[in-house]
Design an enzyme around this catalytic site. Structure first.
Site, PDB file in Angstrom:
ATOM      1  N   ASP A 270      -3.539  -4.556  -7.542  1.00  0.00           N
ATOM      2  CA  ASP A 270      -2.947  -3.768  -6.463  1.00  0.00           C
ATOM      3  C   ASP A 270      -2.961  -2.289  -6.862  1.00  0.00           C
ATOM      4  O   ASP A 270      -1.973  -1.569  -6.669  1.00  0.00           O
ATOM      5  CB  ASP A 270      -1.519  -4.232  -6.134  1.00  0.00           C
ATOM      6  CG  ASP A 270      -1.075  -3.745  -4.764  1.00  0.00           C
ATOM      7  OD1 ASP A 270      -1.887  -3.116  -4.066  1.00  0.00           O
ATOM      8  OD2 ASP A 270       0.079  -3.995  -4.400  1.00  0.00           O
ATOM      9  N   GLY A 286       3.621   2.203  -4.509  1.00  0.00           N
ATOM     10  CA  GLY A 286       2.316   1.943  -5.108  1.00  0.00           C
ATOM     11  C   GLY A 286       2.179   2.589  -6.472  1.00  0.00           C
ATOM     12  O   GLY A 286       2.707   3.680  -6.720  1.00  0.00           O
TER      13      GLY A 286
HETATM   14  O1  DOR Z   1       3.006  -0.640  -3.143  1.00  0.00           O
HETATM   15  C1  DOR Z   1       2.068  -0.775  -2.388  1.00  0.00           C
HETATM   16  N1  DOR Z   1       1.169   0.195  -2.227  1.00  0.00           N
HETATM   17  N2  DOR Z   1       1.948  -1.933  -1.718  1.00  0.00           N
HETATM   18  C2  DOR Z   1       1.027  -2.088  -0.761  1.00  0.00           C
HETATM   19  O2  DOR Z   1       0.999  -3.118  -0.149  1.00  0.00           O
HETATM   20  C3  DOR Z   1       0.088  -0.983  -0.421  1.00  0.00           C
HETATM   21  C4  DOR Z   1      -0.036  -0.061  -1.518  1.00  0.00           C
HETATM   22  C5  DOR Z   1      -0.689   1.244  -1.159  1.00  0.00           C
HETATM   23  O3  DOR Z   1      -1.723   1.225  -0.479  1.00  0.00           O
HETATM   24  O4  DOR Z   1      -0.180   2.294  -1.585  1.00  0.00           O
HETATM   25 ZN    ZN Z   2      -2.259  -3.739  -2.073  1.00  0.00          ZN
HETATM   26 ZN    ZN Z   3       0.311  -5.477  -0.571  1.00  0.00          ZN
END
Ligand code: DOR
Ligand code: ZN
Ligand code: ZN
Length: 401
Positions: A270, A286
């Site tokens: 991720d 993220g």
């Molecule tokens: O923490 C996250 N960041 N979760 C997500 O599902 C998307 C991702 C992002 O694109 O920044």
């Molecule tokens: Zn993701």
């Molecule tokens: Zn996600």
């Protein structure tokens, strides 16, 4: 290319082998005698270091196009090469969202000759019901990614009817689903017989749901991100904000157990880079990940993980689940996507070494479990432990799963 003195797990045995590569494929795994050969100009002696199948990270947000101030194809793929990731699959919450054939065409065009490693794309399911578009592109993408919870990018899909149509039309669906949304996703997969990939499981109860679904015989797979294994809410700070959020130490343990007993199939980082300015200014979900996932997982080698499991969850299973052709195994006939690692090198992960455009890592100060000495993609050296050599990355192809 000939790689000499490779420590490999080959046919389920740890041994020292030489690996002969021609036309980008592994052609021999053997003990080459000096007298036979050697009309090969490209010979690398890896000195009894481990050679693993390249890592396949099917969960990355490379921000290209539209958000390239955070990351782009070039910098993101560099981070992959440095981390031993030879194939990454990009998520659709770029700008514009990858939800039409035209936007996918443009994204593919835009990525040409800009990546150090091989790559592919997930298509996005849209709340406007883009099942017609899914039909046109489904053989060119890894999956349809659907957001069942709100996260970065405005891609939430809520309506039952729309979800039903998206599941019906997709070859395989990947979901961002947390807690009760995991049940909703499993129910849709059951009703429409659509294979389902649960992204970033973060909680014990979610692992239990996956375990039960597998027992029922459903084609349902699960992923865990390194941050949900190594970090928990007791360490939380403003940088460590992501969706799903960090949970408890007991959840870390349940996730490790899920990997060990085969309930969880893959590691996906991720990789979701944001700049430090953004993270410090307001709540931004993220964290980056591709650069450090292998060295983190290697910390637990021979402790929580054996070498076979590590290779399964980082290479073989991701390729198998999404039908990524010719990748994921160190075997004759497969692409020579290889990573040489020194598992005796214990180096501290530092922000200043990060090549991802966001220039930081949540793992700053943590000691890794090995150093990537070389990354090889289809028989070409793309990273030599210091330098990034050539942007030879190409789009992957898929077989039906
Ligand atoms: O923490 C996250 N960041 N979760 C997500 O599902 C998307 C991702 C992002 O694109 O920044
Ligand atoms: Zn993701
Ligand atoms: Zn996600």
């Amino acid at each position: 290319m000939l790689l000499k003195n490779c420590k490999v797990l080959y046919k389920n045995k740890e041994s020292i082998k030489d690996i002969l590569v021609a036309d980008g494929k592994i052609v021999k795994v053997y003990n080459c005698s000096e007298i036979e050969e050697l009309d090969i100009d490209d010979i690398i002696d890896v000195d009894n270091n481990w050679v693993l199948p390249g890592v396949i990270d099917v969960h990355t947000h490379m921000r290209d196009p539209g958000l390239c101030y955070k990351e782009d194809f070039e910098t993101g793929s560099k981070a992959c090469a440095k981390g031993g990731v030879t194939t990454f699959i990009d998520m659709p919450n770029t700008v514009p969202n990858t939800t039409t054939k035209k936007i996918l065409d443009d994204k593919e065009m835009n990525s040409k000759n800009r990546s150090y490693v091989d790559y592919g794309f997930h298509f996005g399911g849209s709340k406007l019901d883009n099942s017609g578009e899914i039909r046109k592109v489904k053989n060119r993408v890894a999956s349809t990614k659907i957001f069942l919870n709100m996260s970065t990018g405005d891609m939430l899909v809520e309506e039952d009817k729309v979800l039903e149509n998206l599941f019906k039309e997709s070859k395989i669906v990947s979901v961002h689903a947390e807690e009760e949304m995991v049940d909703r996703a499993i129910d849709l997969a059951r009703r429409f017989k659509t294979p389902l990939y649960l992204c970033h499981l973060s909680k014990k109860s979610e692992v239990e749901k996956l375990r039960a679904a597998k027992k029922e015989g459903l084609k349902i797979y699960g992923e865990v991100a390194p941050h949900h294994l190594f970090l928990n809410s007791s360490m939380a700070n403003s940088l460590l904000m992501m969706k799903p959020e960090l949970k408890e130490k007991s959840d870390n343990e349940a996730l490790w157990l899920g990997l060990q007993d085969g309930t969880i199939d893959t590691i996906g980082t991720d990789h979701a880079p944001h700049t430090l300015e953004e993270k410090n200014l307001k709540v931004t979900y993220g964290i980056p990940g591709v650069e450090n996932s292998l060295e983190l997982m290697l910390k637990e080698l021979y402790k929580k993980l054996d070498m076979k499991t590590l290779q399964n969850i980082m290479s073989k299973n991701p390729a198998k689940i999404f039908g990524i052709e010719n990748k994921g195994k160190l075997e004759i006939g497969y692409d020579a996507d290889l990573v040489v690692v020194d598992t005796t090198a214990k180096e501290t992960i530092k922000n200043k070494d990060i090549v991802s455009k966001c220039s930081w890592t949540p793992y700053d100060g943590i000691v890794g479990g090995g150093k990537v000495l070389s990354t090889i993609v289809r028989g070409k050296l793309v990273y030599d432990g210091k330098n990034f050599i050539e942007k030879i990355g190409e789009g992957v192809s898929y077989k039906n799963v």
